[in-house]
Design a protein around this motif. Structure first.
Motif, PDB file in Angstrom:
ATOM      1  N   ASP A  33       0.932  -1.198  -0.131  1.00 31.62           N
ATOM      2  CA  ASP A  33      -0.116   0.014   0.028  1.00 31.62           C
ATOM      3  C   ASP A  33       0.954   1.077   0.123  1.00 31.62           C
ATOM      4  OD1 ASP A  33       0.843   0.313   2.618  1.00 31.62           O
ATOM      5  OD2 ASP A  33      -1.055  -0.471   3.662  1.00 31.62           O
ATOM      6  N   GLU A  34       0.142   2.392  -0.031  1.00 31.23           N
ATOM      7  CA  GLU A  34       0.783   3.719  -0.249  1.00 31.23           C
ATOM      8  C   GLU A  34       1.717   4.101   1.040  1.00 31.23           C
ATOM      9  OE1 GLU A  34      -2.871   3.945   1.522  1.00 31.23           O
ATOM     10  OE2 GLU A  34      -2.547   3.339  -0.283  1.00 31.23           O
ATOM     11  N   THR A  35       1.440   3.143   2.476  1.00 27.93           N
ATOM     12  CA  THR A  35       2.368   3.513   3.372  1.00 27.93           C
ATOM     13  C   THR A  35       3.623   2.976   3.349  1.00 27.93           C
ATOM     14  OG1 THR A  35       1.484   1.858   4.671  1.00 27.93           O
ATOM     15  CG2 THR A  35       0.114   3.864   4.929  1.00 27.93           C
ATOM     16  N   GLY A  36       3.825   2.082   2.552  1.00 24.37           N
ATOM     17  CA  GLY A  36       5.016   1.051   2.247  1.00 24.37           C
ATOM     18  C   GLY A  36       4.819  -0.309   2.853  1.00 24.37           C
ATOM     19  N   ARG A  37       3.758  -0.591   3.319  1.00 24.08           N
ATOM     20  CA  ARG A  37       3.244  -1.791   4.070  1.00 24.08           C
ATOM     21  C   ARG A  37       3.238  -2.894   2.979  1.00 24.08           C
ATOM     22  NH1 ARG A  37      -1.879  -4.445   6.372  1.00 24.08           N
ATOM     23  NH2 ARG A  37      -2.728  -2.976   4.825  1.00 24.08           N
ATOM     24  N   THR A  38       4.100  -3.865   3.087  1.00 22.60           N
ATOM     25  CA  THR A  38       4.185  -5.115   2.127  1.00 22.60           C
ATOM     26  C   THR A  38       3.794  -6.330   2.931  1.00 22.60           C
ATOM     27  OG1 THR A  38       5.492  -3.955   0.629  1.00 22.60           O
ATOM     28  CG2 THR A  38       5.515  -6.317   0.324  1.00 22.60           C
ATOM     29  N   VAL A  39       2.782  -7.120   2.169  1.00 24.70           N
ATOM     30  CA  VAL A  39       2.467  -8.582   2.762  1.00 24.70           C
ATOM     31  C   VAL A  39       2.742  -9.288   1.709  1.00 24.70           C
ATOM     32  CG1 VAL A  39       0.800  -9.813   3.774  1.00 24.70           C
ATOM     33  CG2 VAL A  39       1.027  -7.766   4.733  1.00 24.70           C
ATOM     34  N   SER A  40       3.551 -10.690   2.237  1.00 24.41           N
ATOM     35  CA  SER A  40       3.705 -11.652   1.058  1.00 24.41           C
ATOM     36  C   SER A  40       3.327 -12.950   1.866  1.00 24.41           C
ATOM     37  CB  SER A  40       5.300 -11.780   0.881  1.00 24.41           C
ATOM     38  OG  SER A  40       5.889 -10.516   0.344  1.00 24.41           O
ATOM     39  N   VAL A  41       2.532 -13.598   0.770  1.00 21.52           N
ATOM     40  CA  VAL A  41       2.086 -15.167   1.300  1.00 21.52           C
ATOM     41  C   VAL A  41       2.563 -16.158   0.308  1.00 21.52           C
ATOM     42  CG1 VAL A  41       0.383 -14.234   2.705  1.00 21.52           C
ATOM     43  CG2 VAL A  41      -0.319 -14.791   0.307  1.00 21.52           C
ATOM     44  N   ALA A  42       3.191 -17.292   0.618  1.00 20.97           N
ATOM     45  CA  ALA A  42       3.569 -18.427  -0.048  1.00 20.97           C
ATOM     46  C   ALA A  42       2.284 -19.036  -0.632  1.00 20.97           C
ATOM     47  CB  ALA A  42       4.557 -19.183   0.511  1.00 20.97           C
ATOM     48  N   LEU A  43       2.550 -19.615  -1.894  1.00 24.18           N
ATOM     49  CA  LEU A  43       1.389 -20.561  -2.198  1.00 24.18           C
ATOM     50  C   LEU A  43       1.799 -21.366  -3.333  1.00 24.18           C
ATOM     51  CD1 LEU A  43      -1.272 -18.661  -4.651  1.00 24.18           C
ATOM     52  CD2 LEU A  43       1.079 -17.576  -3.848  1.00 24.18           C
ATOM     53  N   ASP A  78       3.401  -3.824 -14.663  1.00 28.28           N
ATOM     54  CA  ASP A  78       4.326  -4.095 -13.457  1.00 28.28           C
ATOM     55  C   ASP A  78       5.023  -5.210 -13.853  1.00 28.28           C
ATOM     56  OD1 ASP A  78       5.612  -4.335 -11.182  1.00 28.28           O
ATOM     57  OD2 ASP A  78       3.981  -4.457  -9.858  1.00 28.28           O
ATOM     58  N   LEU A  79       6.445  -5.313 -14.212  1.00 31.35           N
ATOM     59  CA  LEU A  79       7.217  -6.443 -14.449  1.00 31.35           C
ATOM     60  C   LEU A  79       8.421  -6.498 -13.721  1.00 31.35           C
ATOM     61  CD1 LEU A  79       7.349  -6.442 -18.463  1.00 31.35           C
ATOM     62  CD2 LEU A  79       6.034  -7.873 -16.952  1.00 31.35           C
ATOM     63  N   GLU A  80       8.356  -5.653 -12.372  1.00 36.38           N
ATOM     64  CA  GLU A  80       9.303  -5.521 -11.560  1.00 36.38           C
ATOM     65  C   GLU A  80       9.352  -6.860 -10.467  1.00 36.38           C
ATOM     66  OE1 GLU A  80      11.630  -3.331 -11.353  1.00 36.38           O
ATOM     67  OE2 GLU A  80      10.801  -2.518 -13.154  1.00 36.38           O
ATOM     68  N   PRO A  81      10.286  -7.144 -10.022  1.00 36.73           N
ATOM     69  CA  PRO A  81      10.339  -8.189  -9.217  1.00 36.73           C
ATOM     70  C   PRO A  81       9.667  -8.169  -7.767  1.00 36.73           C
ATOM     71  CG  PRO A  81      12.450  -7.601  -9.244  1.00 36.73           C
ATOM     72  CD  PRO A  81      11.471  -6.635 -10.320  1.00 36.73           C
ATOM     73  N   LEU A  82       9.172  -9.034  -7.122  1.00 37.19           N
ATOM     74  CA  LEU A  82       8.769  -8.784  -5.761  1.00 37.19           C
ATOM     75  C   LEU A  82       9.547  -7.873  -4.887  1.00 37.19           C
ATOM     76  CD1 LEU A  82       7.755 -12.623  -5.052  1.00 37.19           C
ATOM     77  CD2 LEU A  82       6.217 -10.690  -5.772  1.00 37.19           C
ATOM     78  N   THR A  83       8.932  -7.320  -4.057  1.00 38.51           N
ATOM     79  CA  THR A  83       9.315  -6.119  -3.347  1.00 38.51           C
ATOM     80  C   THR A  83      10.283  -6.742  -2.185  1.00 38.51           C
ATOM     81  OG1 THR A  83       7.737  -4.600  -3.767  1.00 38.51           O
ATOM     82  CG2 THR A  83       9.111  -4.236  -1.838  1.00 38.51           C
ATOM     83  N   ALA A  84      11.615  -6.559  -2.174  1.00 35.46           N
ATOM     84  CA  ALA A  84      12.313  -7.158  -0.968  1.00 35.46           C
ATOM     85  C   ALA A  84      12.278  -6.410   0.226  1.00 35.46           C
ATOM     86  CB  ALA A  84      13.690  -7.434  -1.570  1.00 35.46           C
ATOM     87  N   PRO A  85      12.499  -6.977   1.252  1.00 36.08           N
ATOM     88  CA  PRO A  85      12.551  -8.565   1.429  1.00 36.08           C
ATOM     89  C   PRO A  85      11.533  -9.377   1.297  1.00 36.08           C
ATOM     90  CG  PRO A  85      12.729  -7.500   3.793  1.00 36.08           C
ATOM     91  CD  PRO A  85      12.528  -6.397   2.646  1.00 36.08           C
ATOM     92  N   VAL A  86      11.391 -10.384   0.989  1.00 37.65           N
ATOM     93  CA  VAL A  86      10.155 -11.198   0.720  1.00 37.65           C
ATOM     94  C   VAL A  86       9.982 -12.081   1.850  1.00 37.65           C
ATOM     95  CG1 VAL A  86       8.785 -12.863  -0.562  1.00 37.65           C
ATOM     96  CG2 VAL A  86      10.335 -11.331  -1.719  1.00 37.65           C
ATOM     97  N   ASP A  87       9.285 -11.652   2.908  1.00 40.27           N
ATOM     98  CA  ASP A  87       9.163 -12.289   4.225  1.00 40.27           C
ATOM     99  C   ASP A  87       7.663 -13.045   4.414  1.00 40.27           C
ATOM    100  OD1 ASP A  87      11.557 -11.745   5.248  1.00 40.27           O
ATOM    101  OD2 ASP A  87      10.712  -9.770   5.849  1.00 40.27           O
ATOM    102  N   GLU A  88       7.714 -14.354   4.265  1.00 43.91           N
ATOM    103  CA  GLU A  88       6.298 -15.037   4.133  1.00 43.91           C
ATOM    104  C   GLU A  88       5.509 -14.821   5.596  1.00 43.91           C
ATOM    105  OE1 GLU A  88       5.432 -19.815   4.343  1.00 43.91           O
ATOM    106  OE2 GLU A  88       7.010 -19.113   2.778  1.00 43.91           O
ATOM    107  N   GLU A  89       4.334 -14.288   5.288  1.00 39.39           N
ATOM    108  CA  GLU A  89       3.319 -14.250   6.496  1.00 39.39           C
ATOM    109  C   GLU A  89       3.120 -15.616   6.842  1.00 39.39           C
ATOM    110  OE1 GLU A  89       2.673 -11.787   8.551  1.00 39.39           O
ATOM    111  OE2 GLU A  89       4.258 -10.341   7.445  1.00 39.39           O
ATOM    112  N   PHE A  90       2.695 -16.378   5.760  1.00 42.06           N
ATOM    113  CA  PHE A  90       2.030 -17.568   6.092  1.00 42.06           C
ATOM    114  C   PHE A  90       2.006 -18.591   4.723  1.00 42.06           C
ATOM    115  CE2 PHE A  90      -1.680 -14.788   5.511  1.00 42.06           C
ATOM    116  CZ  PHE A  90      -2.235 -15.288   4.577  1.00 42.06           C
ATOM    117  N   ARG A  91       1.619 -19.609   4.602  1.00 39.46           N
ATOM    118  CA  ARG A  91       1.512 -20.528   3.424  1.00 39.46           C
ATOM    119  C   ARG A  91      -0.082 -20.506   3.284  1.00 39.46           C
ATOM    120  NH1 ARG A  91       3.694 -23.175  -0.411  1.00 39.46           N
ATOM    121  NH2 ARG A  91       5.687 -22.473   0.018  1.00 39.46           N
ATOM    122  N   VAL A  92      -0.678 -20.303   2.039  1.00 37.25           N
ATOM    123  CA  VAL A  92      -1.954 -20.632   1.735  1.00 37.25           C
ATOM    124  C   VAL A  92      -2.411 -21.831   1.595  1.00 37.25           C
ATOM    125  CG1 VAL A  92      -3.536 -19.585   0.009  1.00 37.25           C
ATOM    126  CG2 VAL A  92      -1.702 -18.167   0.330  1.00 37.25           C
ATOM    127  N   ALA A  93      -3.660 -21.979   2.285  1.00 38.76           N
ATOM    128  CA  ALA A  93      -4.093 -23.246   2.180  1.00 38.76           C
ATOM    129  C   ALA A  93      -5.503 -23.312   1.395  1.00 38.76           C
ATOM    130  CB  ALA A  93      -4.561 -23.814   3.721  1.00 38.76           C
TER     131      ALA A  93
END
Length: 183
Positions: A33-43, A78-93
């Motif tokens: 989001d615009e505040t710079g918060r990034t959430v990554s989930v693995a799947l 948007d062809l840029e790589p994922l925003t680093a660091p990629v910290d996994e919040e959880f694995r998607v079920a």
């Protein structure tokens, strides 16, 4: 412990991406989001493919049934790589997908795996109990861009064997259709 839901309403970025080399990639959904918060989930790769396919079907159905103007396709800007660091919040079920008619937007929810099977009613609910989740609300245009990028990310892996459709490693693979001969 109460459920943690990461909410993103019209994020600045919502993409599927990978970390690693083909054959050893980890797939992620990432929202920022615009505040710079990034959430990554693995799947899993198949989950990315299914999400893209179902999202496309949802948009087509909304356009047909509700006479809503939905863009037929979108370029991937948007062809840029994922925003680093990629910290996994959880694995998607499990995942949920819905159309919010009042907002004219697509809602995507990815739910974490837990010790117990996921109750379908917990997906896309506002309950305080249940597994952690990532919930993203995006415009139809952002959804089309997500679909295009997700399909490109999935296709960027190892090419399939023309006989059995299993992925080909650079050194070949043992093809079941060739009775175990290397291809």
């Amino acid at each position: 412990m109460p459920r943690q839901v990461h909410l993103f309403d019209r994020p600045t970025r919502f993409v599927a991406g990978t970390v690693g080399q083909p054959g050893d990639r980890t797939f992620y959904l990432q929202a920022s989001d615009e505040t710079g918060r990034t959430v990554s989930v693995a799947l899993e790769k198949t989950q990315v493919q299914v999400l893209a396919d179902r999202m496309s079907e949802l948009l087509d159905e909304v356009a047909g049934r509700l006479n809503t103007v939905i863009p037929p396709e979108a370029d991937v800007d948007d062809l840029e790589p994922l925003t680093a660091p990629v910290d996994e919040e959880f694995r998607v079920a499990a995942m949920g997908l819905a159309w919010d008619g009042a907002a004219g937007a697509v809602v995507v929810e990815a739910v974490a795996a837990g010790e117990e099977p996921i109750d379908e009613d917990a997906i896309l609910s506002d309950s305080d109990e249940g597994p952690d989740a990532l919930r993203v609300t995006i415009t139809p245009m952002a959804a089309r861009a997500f679909i295009t990028r997700a399909r490109r990310v999935v296709a960027a892996g190892r090419p399939p064997c023309p006989l059995c459709s299993l992925p080909l490693d650079p050194a070949g693979h043992v093809c079941p259709r060739q009775n175990g001969y290397r291809r």
